[in-house]
Write a protein that holds these residues in place. Structure first.
Motif, PDB file in Angstrom:
ATOM      1  N   SER A 316       0.896  -1.201   0.086  1.00  0.00           N
ATOM      2  CA  SER A 316       0.005   0.011   0.035  1.00  0.00           C
ATOM      3  C   SER A 316       1.006   1.074   0.024  1.00  0.00           C
ATOM      4  CB  SER A 316      -0.764  -0.070   1.173  1.00  0.00           C
ATOM      5  OG  SER A 316      -0.218   0.346   2.331  1.00  0.00           O
ATOM      6  N   GLN A 320       0.881   4.181  -3.038  1.00  0.00           N
ATOM      7  CA  GLN A 320       0.684   5.477  -2.585  1.00  0.00           C
ATOM      8  C   GLN A 320       1.596   6.381  -3.253  1.00  0.00           C
ATOM      9  OE1 GLN A 320       1.120   7.471   0.988  1.00  0.00           O
ATOM     10  NE2 GLN A 320      -0.924   7.844   1.323  1.00  0.00           N
ATOM     11  N   THR A 326      -1.576  10.308  -3.892  1.00  0.00           N
ATOM     12  CA  THR A 326      -1.833  10.119  -2.523  1.00  0.00           C
ATOM     13  C   THR A 326      -3.078  10.350  -1.888  1.00  0.00           C
ATOM     14  OG1 THR A 326      -0.761  12.272  -2.187  1.00  0.00           O
ATOM     15  CG2 THR A 326       0.485  10.571  -1.770  1.00  0.00           C
ATOM     16  N   LYS A 327      -3.662  11.185  -2.673  1.00  0.00           N
ATOM     17  CA  LYS A 327      -5.256  11.474  -2.310  1.00  0.00           C
ATOM     18  C   LYS A 327      -6.153  10.332  -2.524  1.00  0.00           C
ATOM     19  CE  LYS A 327      -4.623  16.449  -2.036  1.00  0.00           C
ATOM     20  NZ  LYS A 327      -5.187  17.700  -2.537  1.00  0.00           N
ATOM     21  N   ARG A 329      -5.493   6.834  -2.570  1.00  0.00           N
ATOM     22  CA  ARG A 329      -5.175   5.618  -2.122  1.00  0.00           C
ATOM     23  C   ARG A 329      -4.473   5.753  -0.724  1.00  0.00           C
ATOM     24  NH1 ARG A 329      -5.278   0.645  -4.441  1.00  0.00           N
ATOM     25  NH2 ARG A 329      -4.014  -1.072  -3.322  1.00  0.00           N
ATOM     26  N   SER A 330      -5.248   5.238   0.158  1.00  0.00           N
ATOM     27  CA  SER A 330      -5.071   5.291   1.514  1.00  0.00           C
ATOM     28  C   SER A 330      -3.879   4.117   1.888  1.00  0.00           C
ATOM     29  CB  SER A 330      -6.022   5.358   2.719  1.00  0.00           C
ATOM     30  OG  SER A 330      -6.853   4.110   2.576  1.00  0.00           O
ATOM     31  N   ILE A 331      -3.055   4.516   2.875  1.00  0.00           N
ATOM     32  CA  ILE A 331      -2.330   3.434   3.311  1.00  0.00           C
ATOM     33  C   ILE A 331      -2.903   2.298   4.138  1.00  0.00           C
ATOM     34  CG2 ILE A 331      -0.176   2.629   4.865  1.00  0.00           C
ATOM     35  CD1 ILE A 331       1.170   5.640   4.258  1.00  0.00           C
ATOM     36  N   TYR A 332      -2.744   0.914   3.704  1.00  0.00           N
ATOM     37  CA  TYR A 332      -3.356  -0.116   4.581  1.00  0.00           C
ATOM     38  C   TYR A 332      -3.105  -0.239   6.000  1.00  0.00           C
ATOM     39  CZ  TYR A 332      -4.408  -4.974   5.762  1.00  0.00           C
ATOM     40  OH  TYR A 332      -4.994  -6.229   6.424  1.00  0.00           O
ATOM     41  N   SER A 359      -8.515   3.775  14.683  1.00  0.00           N
ATOM     42  CA  SER A 359      -7.272   3.929  13.790  1.00  0.00           C
ATOM     43  C   SER A 359      -6.810   2.353  13.522  1.00  0.00           C
ATOM     44  CB  SER A 359      -5.989   4.588  14.497  1.00  0.00           C
ATOM     45  OG  SER A 359      -6.819   6.050  14.785  1.00  0.00           O
TER      46      SER A 359
END
Length: 451
Positions: A316, A320, A326-327, A329-332, A359
């Motif tokens: 992930s 990204q 970056t906007k 796809r978020s980090i897993y 979170s």
């Protein structure tokens, strides 16, 4: 007369090396080398949490009434009432008697009395549970963030229980709510250097000296969060204690963000314009805690997460930074439930627990020990993670092989993690701190109206 050096021939060396005595000697040296250099296991034998008597309770209505009778500024009373209504506290949280009197009895002797009451009770309970002679303790680590007495807390404990004169004693001050794990870290290092030793850790916080009576909201917040509590923990590096231990320490990861000015200043002991002492808690503390948590789990993850989760996380980040905007796809977020069976999240406040729950995508039952500890005891600072572990045991949920993640936050700003593994098949005794465990969990309303 000239001296000549005899150099053994190859046959002579062969005979020497294959001699039974030589082979036994080499094997012995090799075994000793392996034994000495192998990692020394650190075991948690048991722990005890202080339970204040019911006479120390601070019902919310009494809290508000107390400040009204003490002629506190009406806006300050309204602010604290608003915070308490959303705190997630029950009517059972406690403060020392010196703070429930009118006028308040804030003094050095009162603070010392409060500390001794908590520490001595928890330590005595632990020694009774483990049938430990105080003179058997080799290492003592105590911690209290706000009140630094002379002689130290460690010296007070040594004096009370008549411990040995050669005991290695340490007291940690100003380390915040994560000091309990820092104490474990120090004890772990000492136990691995001084093998076959017993270490006693005593974690507490005193309220008397820093109970705020001014009108600045950033300082009034601590009155609404912190309550009376403490814990004593017995660790060992003795091989013979493995059979009676509850847990083995597997990992300990510490993150310190003090190099950042915003992080450093988010929890600060100071004086206001009227020269009244208090602890300032900034509005941005949740953001600071979130950044510290990310860094801490980034270091902890590779130690505990299965490879599949690490691969998803790494992929992930790659996607990204390299392949997508970056906007978009978020980090897993790794699933830590695949690494741990139980979670002891520092009961710093309702927002802290809920933030970590969201979170890390935890379940309600994962944060139940933290929420119920906050509900019954409030924020007891460095000892809260031990009340939570005691809750899990009292509920009968702990099983051999289970992994436990203790995570705490503290001023500085710090985020520290300790990972334990249950190593016993024995049933856990219900500790006095949760002798009414059948009442829990309870549903905690979002807002409680204080009359």
């Amino acid at each position: 007369m000239a001296m000549t050096l005899h150099v053994p021939s190859l046959p002579e060396l062969t005979i020497f090396c294959t001699h039974p005595f030589t082979m036994v000697l080499v094997a012995g040296i090799l075994v000793l080398y392996i034994l000495y250099n192998r990692k020394v296991a650190v075991y948690l034998l048991d722990f005890a949490c202080y339970r204040p008597p019911s006479s120390y309770r601070l019902p919310m209505s009494m809290f508000v009434e107390h400040f009204v009778l003490d002629n506190m500024d009406p806006e300050s009373i309204a602010f604290q009432t608003k915070i308490l209504e959303k705190s997630g506290f029950s009517e059972e949280t406690c403060i020392p008697p010196s703070l429930s009197q009118l006028p308040l009895r804030k003094s050095l002797s009162s603070a010392t009395e409060e500390a001794e009451t908590v520490m001595f009770s928890a330590v005595a309970d632990l020694f009774k549970k483990t049938n430990t002679n105080p003179k058997a303790i080799d290492i003592l680590v105590s911690n209290c963030s706000l009140f630094c007495a002379t002689p130290s807390f460690a010296a007070m404990i040594v004096n009370k229980f008549r411990m040995r004169s050669n005991i290695m004693s340490f007291h940690l001050s100003g380390m915040g709510c994560s000091a309990g794990i820092i104490s474990v870290s120090l004890a772990k290092d000492l136990l691995r250097v001084h093998r076959n030793s017993l270490a006693l850790i005593v974690s507490t916080e005193t309220l008397n000296q820093d109970w705020y009576t001014g009108k600045y909201t950033s300082m009034l917040l601590s009155n609404c969060l912190f309550r009376m509590g403490g814990a004593a923990v017995l660790l060992s590096s003795r091989e013979q204690d493995k059979s009676r231990a509850k847990y083995e320490l597997k990992h300990l990861v510490r993150t310190n963000k003090a190099q950042d000015d915003i992080s450093h200043a988010c929890v600060f002991k100071d004086v206001d314009m009227e020269n009244k002492v208090g602890v300032t808690i900034s509005k941005g503390i949740l953001n600071v805690a979130g950044d510290a948590l990310k860094e801490n789990i980034a270091a902890l993850g590779p130690l505990v997460l299965p490879f599949s989760e690490q691969l998803k996380f790494g992929f992930s980040i790659f996607c990204q930074k390299i392949m997508w905007n970056t906007k978009q796809r978020s980090i897993y977020v790794p699933d830590f439930k695949k690494a741990f069976d139980h979670f002891c999240i520092h009961a710093g406040g309702r927002a802290v627990i809920q933030g970590i729950e969201k979170s890390l995508r935890l379940r309600k039952q994962d944060v139940e020990p933290s929420k119920m500890t906050l509900y019954k005891y409030g924020n007891t600072s460095s000892s809260s993670i031990w009340y939570e572990l005691s809750y899990i045991e009292a509920k009968g949920r702990m099983k051999r092989g289970d992994g436990v993640w203790q995570i705490a936050f503290g001023s500085g700003f710090k985020c520290n993690s300790a990972v334990w593994q249950c190593v016993t098949d024995s049933e856990f005794e219900i500790a006095d701190a949760w002798n009414d465990i059948n009442r829990y969990p309870v549903e905690v309303p979002d807002v409680v109206k204080i009359n």
